[in-house]
Design an enzyme around this catalytic site. Structure first.
Site, PDB file in Angstrom:
ATOM      1  N   GLY A   1       0.959  -1.344   0.052  1.00 13.06           N
ATOM      2  CA  GLY A   1       0.045  -0.035   0.093  1.00 13.06           C
ATOM      3  C   GLY A   1       0.753   1.252   0.037  1.00 13.06           C
ATOM      4  O   GLY A   1       0.485   2.251  -0.721  1.00 13.06           O
TER       5      GLY A   1
ATOM      6  N   ARG B   1       2.532 -12.409   4.091  1.00 10.02           N
ATOM      7  CA  ARG B   1       3.236 -12.790   5.420  1.00 10.02           C
ATOM      8  C   ARG B   1       4.977 -12.738   4.873  1.00 10.02           C
ATOM      9  O   ARG B   1       5.607 -12.571   6.115  1.00 10.02           O
ATOM     10  CB  ARG B   1       3.000 -14.326   5.567  1.00 10.02           C
ATOM     11  CG  ARG B   1       1.616 -14.188   6.502  1.00 10.02           C
ATOM     12  CD  ARG B   1       1.255 -15.396   7.223  1.00 10.02           C
ATOM     13  NE  ARG B   1       0.160 -15.429   8.201  1.00 10.02           N
ATOM     14  CZ  ARG B   1       0.030 -16.391   8.980  1.00 10.02           C
ATOM     15  NH1 ARG B   1       0.688 -17.297   9.160  1.00 10.02           N
ATOM     16  NH2 ARG B   1      -1.047 -16.032   9.918  1.00 10.02           N
TER      17      ARG B   1
ATOM     18  N   LYS C   1      19.975  -1.988  15.051  1.00  9.99           N
ATOM     19  CA  LYS C   1      21.244  -2.445  15.449  1.00  9.99           C
ATOM     20  C   LYS C   1      22.437  -1.890  14.629  1.00  9.99           C
ATOM     21  O   LYS C   1      23.445  -1.971  15.392  1.00  9.99           O
ATOM     22  CB  LYS C   1      21.322  -4.215  15.222  1.00  9.99           C
ATOM     23  CG  LYS C   1      22.630  -4.841  15.686  1.00  9.99           C
ATOM     24  CD  LYS C   1      22.596  -6.265  15.398  1.00  9.99           C
ATOM     25  CE  LYS C   1      23.830  -6.863  15.690  1.00  9.99           C
ATOM     26  NZ  LYS C   1      23.701  -8.674  15.697  1.00  9.99           N
TER      27      LYS C   1
ATOM     28  N   TYR D   1       7.822  17.360  39.106  1.00  6.48           N
ATOM     29  CA  TYR D   1       8.793  16.763  40.048  1.00  6.48           C
ATOM     30  C   TYR D   1       7.772  15.764  40.397  1.00  6.48           C
ATOM     31  O   TYR D   1       6.696  15.363  40.161  1.00  6.48           O
ATOM     32  CB  TYR D   1       9.427  17.677  41.096  1.00  6.48           C
ATOM     33  CG  TYR D   1       8.354  18.478  41.854  1.00  6.48           C
ATOM     34  CD1 TYR D   1       7.686  17.890  42.825  1.00  6.48           C
ATOM     35  CD2 TYR D   1       8.294  19.836  41.477  1.00  6.48           C
ATOM     36  CE1 TYR D   1       6.736  18.672  43.723  1.00  6.48           C
ATOM     37  CE2 TYR D   1       7.178  20.600  42.273  1.00  6.48           C
ATOM     38  CZ  TYR D   1       6.667  19.825  43.404  1.00  6.48           C
ATOM     39  OH  TYR D   1       5.864  20.772  43.802  1.00  6.48           O
TER      40      TYR D   1
ATOM     41  N   HIS E   1      -2.754  12.845  51.223  1.00  8.61           N
ATOM     42  CA  HIS E   1      -1.542  12.174  51.184  1.00  8.61           C
ATOM     43  C   HIS E   1      -1.961  10.472  51.197  1.00  8.61           C
ATOM     44  O   HIS E   1      -1.617   9.587  51.852  1.00  8.61           O
ATOM     45  CB  HIS E   1      -0.771  12.139  52.748  1.00  8.61           C
ATOM     46  CG  HIS E   1      -0.013  13.462  52.852  1.00  8.61           C
ATOM     47  ND1 HIS E   1       0.521  14.357  51.712  1.00  8.61           N
ATOM     48  CD2 HIS E   1      -0.064  14.414  53.821  1.00  8.61           C
ATOM     49  CE1 HIS E   1       0.680  15.388  52.282  1.00  8.61           C
ATOM     50  NE2 HIS E   1       0.597  15.451  53.430  1.00  8.61           N
TER      51      HIS E   1
ATOM     52  N   GLY F   1      -6.063  21.572  51.635  1.00  9.85           N
ATOM     53  CA  GLY F   1      -5.008  21.440  50.496  1.00  9.85           C
ATOM     54  C   GLY F   1      -5.068  19.816  50.195  1.00  9.85           C
ATOM     55  O   GLY F   1      -4.070  19.381  49.374  1.00  9.85           O
TER      56      GLY F   1
ATOM     57  N   ASN G   1      -1.489  -0.380  60.439  1.00  8.55           N
ATOM     58  CA  ASN G   1      -2.541  -1.001  61.130  1.00  8.55           C
ATOM     59  C   ASN G   1      -3.521   0.306  61.049  1.00  8.55           C
ATOM     60  O   ASN G   1      -3.356   1.575  61.501  1.00  8.55           O
ATOM     61  CB  ASN G   1      -2.419  -1.291  62.454  1.00  8.55           C
ATOM     62  CG  ASN G   1      -1.793  -2.607  62.603  1.00  8.55           C
ATOM     63  OD1 ASN G   1      -1.968  -3.439  61.880  1.00  8.55           O
ATOM     64  ND2 ASN G   1      -0.763  -2.626  63.386  1.00  8.55           N
TER      65      ASN G   1
END
Length: 510
Positions: free
Chosen positions: A33, A61, A135, A213, A273, A302, A414
């Site tokens: 194509g 193929r 390569k 960051y 957090h 915040g 915990n």
């Protein structure tokens, strides 16, 4: 004469690129194509068959898997023996490969694709060519990304060849590309065979954005998205307002999103957090917001607000009364957006399918020298709960116990959650001693603690926590059970006329 082999699935910009190469004196070799398109545009093209002296076979193929192609790509130009070999074999050099692969990713993501469609979109010749060119990058330029066309033409206009640093940069992109492509294929076959943990694992993520960051200003960071399972996640969020997201914004928002997906009723989650500052469920999103906010009116400052219902004008006004970094919701009313946008620094994110549950996800943690990978903690069906005390919960108490247990699943161990009327009122988390977590939760709940319920992510190893809870006025406890001192713990609950429910499910989160 320099020669370029061009065979691309994504033909964006290829006509202009090939035309520029011809103007610079390059010979173009092409297939299928791509050849038809270039010829139609008046660009002189040499067919691959003229180079290989062999026809394309097996429905395409096999067409470029040939020594005349790979010899022309792989011989070292400075190696005398290599040059003698290709002269003897009448092989000409190929100095550039422009190729992108069959659309395997698009095919597997198309629900109409059959297994045969998918198999036929596993590219063989393309990866072989670009790997060979990569390569031998010291001598061959290889391009897999149309974004690099202009760069190459600009360099060729300045000299006879591309710069060695450019060729190395392009080779890097090749091996990233083929690694990504091969991982898609291996993941497909693993899924086909229902293999969760294969012999070798390659994680497949695509670059979403560079971040300013990481957790701290001295750490570099980026955001990559998964290939599948992105619906209803942050990678599909549409940002409606605010500056770009930070590492912590994304991490904390993800924590809020995971909690939110546990609740079907109108729910607001506040997160700081990655841990919840408050969770509230109610018949209306306004009432849910009040519940979540009142759990901890200081810590939410915040933080992140996530809603599983549309943010309306009333909720938007309440959000704007405090400083919030990010708001997540499936939608926003026009009035709500106008209100929220008055604050310059707030990030407003829309995730339309916010409640979508993605299957086959994994939880991954990096450790020194490796990774830990596990299925995500999706178990919460509490059909087999055991009421182990003499006192049984009524319907309202049972609802609160289940609400609390959903909530405790998402806090650091915990951890315990005290709740009342489907609202968290005290959270104790991240402690090395469970009684400390209980003590903190009681302290944070304050006067509201009377007649509340508590959920624990792990069993109670001693009765000391139960003594504290009874003294505070907590009426019911839900926990996994399984301690060697379960009988002692149950006895203490019965002594204080408390309810205790065992789930048999633990929810540690480290």
């Amino acid at each position: 004469m320099k020669r370029a082999l061009i065979s691309v699935y994504d033909k964006k910009g290829i006509v202009e690129f090939a035309s520029s190469l011809k103007e610079l004196g390059w010979q173009i070799i092409s297939t299928g194509g791509t050849k038809d398109l270039l010829s139609k545009e008046g660009i002189e093209v040499v067919e691959v068959e003229e180079i290989t002296n062999f026809p394309e076979i097996l429905d395409g193929r096999v067409k470029t898997l040939n020594p005349y192609i790979h010899g022309g790509l792989l011989f070292k130009r400075e190696n005398k023996e290599h040059r003698q070999t290709i002269e003897k074999m009448n092989i000409n050099s190929i100095d550039m490969v422009v190729n992108n692969l069959y659309p395997f990713e698009e095919t597997i993501n198309d629900e109409n694709s059959t297994h045969e469609d998918i198999i036929e979109n596993i590219d063989i010749g393309g990866p072989s060519m670009i790997r060979a060119a990569g390569k031998n990058y010291k001598d061959v330029t290889v391009i897999v990304d149309p974004k690099d066309y202009d760069l190459i033409i600009d360099e060729l206009k300045k000299g006879k060849d591309t710069d060695i640093s450019t060729r190395r940069y392009l080779a890097r992109k090749v091996f990233n590309y083929t690694s990504y492509y091969d991982t898609l294929i291996s993941n497909y076959f693993n899924e086909l065979e229902d293999i969760s943990f294969p012999e070798n694992i390659t994680l497949n993520y695509k670059s979403k954005m560079d971040l300013r960051y990481g957790e701290n200003p001295h750490q570099k960071a980026a955001f990559y998205e998964e290939i599948n399972n992105t619906i209803g996640t942050l990678s599909k969020a549409k940002q409606l307002h605010g500056k770009e997201l930070s590492f912590n914004n994304i991490n904390d928002s993800n924590g809020a999103l995971k909690i939110l997906k546990e609740f079907e009723e109108a729910t607001i989650v506040g997160v700081k957090h990655s841990n919840p500052s408050g969770i509230g469920s109610a018949k209306t999103i306004e009432d849910a917001y009040v519940k979540a906010y009142e759990c901890d009116m200081k810590s939410i400052f915040g933080g992140i607000i996530a809603s599983n219902r549309e943010i309306n004008e009333k909720v938007a006004k309440s959000i704007n009364d405090i400083f919030i970094e990010v708001v997540l919701a499936p939608s926003y009313s026009k009035e709500a957006l106008e209100i929220l946008r008055k604050k310059k620094n707030i990030r407003i994110l829309q995730i339309k399918d916010i409640m979508k549950q993605n299957k086959n996800e994994f939880d991954i943690k990096k450790v020194l020298g490796g990774i830990l990978i596990q299925e995500k903690d999706s178990k919460l069906l509490l059909n087999d709960i055991k009421i182990v005390t003499k006192r049984k919960p009524n319907e309202e108490e049972l609802e609160d116990l289940l609400f609390a247990f959903k909530s405790v699943k998402h806090i650091s161990s915990n951890g315990v959650v005290i709740a009342k009327d489907k609202a968290t009122i005290g959270i104790g988390l991240g402690e090395v001693n469970r009684v400390w977590a209980v003590d903190n939760a009681i302290s944070r709940a304050g006067k509201k603690v009377k007649d509340s319920v508590l959920a624990s992510d792990g069993f109670f190893p001693f009765k000391d926590s139960i003594e504290l809870l009874a003294k505070a006025g907590v009426a019911a406890i839900i926990q996994p059970g399984g301690s060697i001192r379960d009988e002692e713990v149950i006895e203490e609950a019965d002594k204080n006329n408390m309810i205790m429910v065992f789930t048999g499910i633990r929810h540690f989160k480290h």
